[in-house]
Design an enzyme around this catalytic site. Structure first.
Site, mmCIF file in Angstrom:
data_model
loop_
_atom_site.group_PDB
_atom_site.id
_atom_site.type_symbol
_atom_site.label_atom_id
_atom_site.label_comp_id
_atom_site.label_asym_id
_atom_site.label_seq_id
_atom_site.Cartn_x
_atom_site.Cartn_y
_atom_site.Cartn_z
ATOM 1 N N GLN A 160 0.789 -1.235 0.000
ATOM 2 C CA GLN A 160 0.000 0.000 0.000
ATOM 3 C C GLN A 160 0.821 1.285 0.000
ATOM 4 O O GLN A 160 0.449 2.261 -0.652
ATOM 5 C CB GLN A 160 -0.938 -0.001 1.211
ATOM 6 C CG GLN A 160 -1.934 1.143 1.215
ATOM 7 C CD GLN A 160 -3.105 0.862 2.125
ATOM 8 O OE1 GLN A 160 -4.030 0.157 1.770
ATOM 9 N NE2 GLN A 160 -3.061 1.407 3.333
ATOM 10 N N GLU A 204 -3.289 10.048 -0.920
ATOM 11 C CA GLU A 204 -2.337 10.683 -0.008
ATOM 12 C C GLU A 204 -1.251 11.475 -0.730
ATOM 13 O O GLU A 204 -0.268 11.887 -0.119
ATOM 14 C CB GLU A 204 -1.706 9.624 0.900
ATOM 15 C CG GLU A 204 -2.716 8.970 1.831
ATOM 16 C CD GLU A 204 -2.074 8.003 2.801
ATOM 17 O OE1 GLU A 204 -0.828 7.873 2.778
ATOM 18 O OE2 GLU A 204 -2.799 7.376 3.585
ATOM 19 N N ASP A 240 4.302 0.331 4.255
ATOM 20 C CA ASP A 240 3.075 -0.055 4.951
ATOM 21 C C ASP A 240 2.435 -1.106 4.060
ATOM 22 O O ASP A 240 1.899 -0.791 2.995
ATOM 23 C CB ASP A 240 2.154 1.148 5.138
ATOM 24 C CG ASP A 240 0.812 0.773 5.770
ATOM 25 O OD1 ASP A 240 0.599 -0.427 6.071
ATOM 26 O OD2 ASP A 240 -0.031 1.671 5.954
ATOM 27 N N GLU A 283 5.278 -1.490 8.467
ATOM 28 C CA GLU A 283 3.971 -1.370 9.118
ATOM 29 C C GLU A 283 3.010 -2.439 8.595
ATOM 30 O O GLU A 283 2.948 -2.696 7.395
ATOM 31 C CB GLU A 283 3.401 0.021 8.845
ATOM 32 C CG GLU A 283 2.044 0.299 9.482
ATOM 33 C CD GLU A 283 1.533 1.690 9.149
ATOM 34 O OE1 GLU A 283 0.305 1.876 9.092
ATOM 35 O OE2 GLU A 283 2.369 2.602 8.927
ATOM 36 N N ASP A 309 -0.658 -1.059 12.993
ATOM 37 C CA ASP A 309 -1.783 -0.135 12.798
ATOM 38 C C ASP A 309 -3.082 -0.912 12.936
ATOM 39 O O ASP A 309 -3.742 -0.858 13.970
ATOM 40 C CB ASP A 309 -1.684 0.536 11.430
ATOM 41 C CG ASP A 309 -2.872 1.453 11.129
ATOM 42 O OD1 ASP A 309 -3.647 1.758 12.064
ATOM 43 O OD2 ASP A 309 -3.048 1.859 9.968
ATOM 44 N N LYS A 334 -4.035 6.739 15.696
ATOM 45 C CA LYS A 334 -5.016 7.488 14.907
ATOM 46 C C LYS A 334 -6.201 7.753 15.830
ATOM 47 O O LYS A 334 -7.011 6.849 16.062
ATOM 48 C CB LYS A 334 -5.466 6.686 13.687
ATOM 49 C CG LYS A 334 -4.376 6.399 12.669
ATOM 50 C CD LYS A 334 -4.896 5.494 11.550
ATOM 51 C CE LYS A 334 -3.839 5.251 10.484
ATOM 52 N NZ LYS A 334 -4.286 4.259 9.466
ATOM 53 N N ARG A 363 -5.221 10.051 8.081
ATOM 54 C CA ARG A 363 -5.977 9.056 7.329
ATOM 55 C C ARG A 363 -5.900 9.404 5.850
ATOM 56 O O ARG A 363 -5.629 10.546 5.480
ATOM 57 C CB ARG A 363 -7.442 9.005 7.764
ATOM 58 C CG ARG A 363 -7.695 8.687 9.223
ATOM 59 C CD ARG A 363 -6.990 7.436 9.727
ATOM 60 N NE ARG A 363 -7.388 6.196 9.117
ATOM 61 C CZ ARG A 363 -8.226 5.307 9.671
ATOM 62 N NH1 ARG A 363 -8.759 5.562 10.858
ATOM 63 N NH2 ARG A 363 -8.509 4.172 9.066
ATOM 64 N N SER A 364 -6.175 8.427 5.007
ATOM 65 C CA SER A 364 -6.098 8.677 3.564
ATOM 66 C C SER A 364 -7.117 9.721 3.126
ATOM 67 O O SER A 364 -6.879 10.492 2.197
ATOM 68 C CB SER A 364 -6.296 7.374 2.787
ATOM 69 O OG SER A 364 -7.527 6.767 3.123
ATOM 70 N N LYS A 385 3.064 10.553 10.750
ATOM 71 C CA LYS A 385 2.839 10.025 9.402
ATOM 72 C C LYS A 385 1.696 10.829 8.790
ATOM 73 O O LYS A 385 0.531 10.613 9.122
ATOM 74 C CB LYS A 385 2.490 8.537 9.479
ATOM 75 C CG LYS A 385 2.371 7.845 8.133
ATOM 76 C CD LYS A 385 1.927 6.405 8.335
ATOM 77 C CE LYS A 385 1.828 5.693 6.995
ATOM 78 N NZ LYS A 385 1.185 4.360 7.145
#
Length: 419
Positions: A160, A204, A240, A283, A309, A334, A363-364, A385
């Site tokens: 990802q 992102e 990730d 991740e 995560d 998060k 978050r995306s 991040k």
């Protein structure tokens, strides 16, 4: 100062998804001074199974109705200078662990807005309201350079995110600049292997070429080395994997690469990537219930950041479960995954109990709000991040630069040593 009015409205994330924004009016009953603060909830594309429910049953309109009927009447009159008083009330009003009645989006937007109001009422920066007078450490920025997986609609690499992070920058501006230069430099290398690439980016702001995961790592490594040599800043790269999105219950399915890997093959594949590309950050290399594989990888690569995560979803109990077996060296935080700043702070405390590093993350589908930068400093996070490119990403990074200027000579920045 007390909350005198509370509003909610529908707004949009940077991805175009509908979310909610909460607006609070606070008033000093003695002086009559009035302040207005706002905050919106971000939204993720790949969500862990154990996250709070984003919207209650019925979607965003049900969330608005729940706020107006259940939340607003209960928070009016609360003193915003008392940290987490609003968060406690949100839990009381909802009464469920996953915020099933009001929704996590309502909860986190309200929590953020109340914290902003508390800081403004006391005349202090939000990071000081959260972390106290001695909060002065700035986090290292971890940025998404090449994108794949769900964030890229499945059109790029199966992994990802391909990430870059300066490890020993002298200050926050240099740290951010390092990632920006790597992001720009990567395009040159992409065009050498994919001449038809037109510069597409994902949610992102990461480049989305149609290349393999190993090609992406080779490109990122070269660009990072180039920029590192020019700026004199050591740069680490990482991934990730978002492995839960690859897991079908039996195997990890890499559709674009035409490969399926069983759990043991997945472990050896990740270990090979770490060794071959000298990854400093990994991740979610395994699915969200495979605590044992996380622990084995962490034991094998003790000097690398093995980060959970989806494994932890900012949940203190899951963090403690992982901590007891040494499942990770880092935890993604998060706040929207767990619903309130109070709960997120409890998750940070759980991570610290087991010596894990804290990575505060966007978050995306994020928003233009810069709250996350203050949360990272307030929580004392080693890493933030929050992407590299795109308005909702640079909003946080530019705010970190401002915080660094405000702190002046008292500011410090994390340094990470690998090897």
């Amino acid at each position: 100062m007390q909350i005198s009015d509370a509003w909610i409205r529908k707004v949009f994330t940077g991805r175009g998804d509908v979310t909610v924004e909460v607006e609070l009016t606070v008033e000093d009953s003695v002086t009559g001074d009035v302040l207005v603060t706002r905050a919106a909830a971000p939204a993720g594309a790949s969500r862990g199974a154990h996250e709070v429910l984003y919207f209650p049953e019925g979607g965003v309109d049900a969330a608005l109705a729940a706020f107006e009927k259940l939340v607003a009447p209960e928070i009016v009159g609360l003193d915003v200078t008392e940290p987490y008083s609003t968060d406690g009330k949100l839990e009381e009003v909802d009464g469920t662990q996953r915020f099933e009645k009001i929704g996590g989006a309502v909860a986190i937007a309200t929590s953020f807005a109340a914290a902003e109001a508390g800081a403004a009422s006391l005349g202090v920066p939000l990071y000081s309201f959260i972390g106290g007078a001695y909060a002065r450490r700035l986090p290292l920025p971890l940025g998404n350079v090449i994108g794949g997986g769900k964030h890229s609609r499945g059109l790029g690499p199966d992994i990802q995110e391909f990430l870059a992070m300066p490890l020993n920058p002298p200050d926050i501006y240099t740290a951010v600049y390092t990632n920006v230069e790597i992001h720009k430099r990567v395009l040159k290398y992409i065009l050498k292997v994919d001449t038809s690439f037109t510069g597409g980016k994902n949610d992102e702001g990461a480049w989305t070429p149609r290349i393999s995961s190993t090609t992406a790592l080779k490109i990122l490594r070269e660009a990072a080395r180039e920029v590192s040599g020019e700026l004199g800043v050591e740069v680490g790269i990482g991934v990730d994997v978002a492995a839960s999105s690859l897991w079908n219950g039996e195997k990890y399915v890499y559709k674009n690469e035409g490969v399926e890997r069983d759990p043991r093959e997945q472990f050896e594949f990740i270990a090979k990537l770490i060794e071959e590309y000298d990854l400093v950050y990994v991740e979610d290399p395994f699915h969200e219930e495979d605590f044992q594989s996380f622990a084995e990888l962490r034991d094998r690569f003790k000097d690398r950041l093995i980060v959970g995560d989806d494994l932890f979803v900012t949940n203190p109990e899951r963090i403690k479960k992982g901590g007891k077996i040494g499942a990770a060296t880092g935890v993604i935080i998060k706040p929207d995954q767990i619903g309130t700043l109070l709960r997120a702070h409890q998750a940070v405390s759980a991570a610290r109990e087991f010596g894990m590093r804290v990575i505060v993350s966007h978050r995306s589908g994020d928003t233009e709000y810069k709250t996350l930068a203050h949360i990272a400093v307030g929580f004392g996070a080693e890493v933030i991040k929050t992407g590299i490119m795109g308005g909702e990403r640079t909003a946080k990074l530019n705010e970190l630069i401002r915080i660094g200027d405000y702190l002046g000579k008292w500011a410090t920045i994390t340094q990470i040593r690998i090897h």
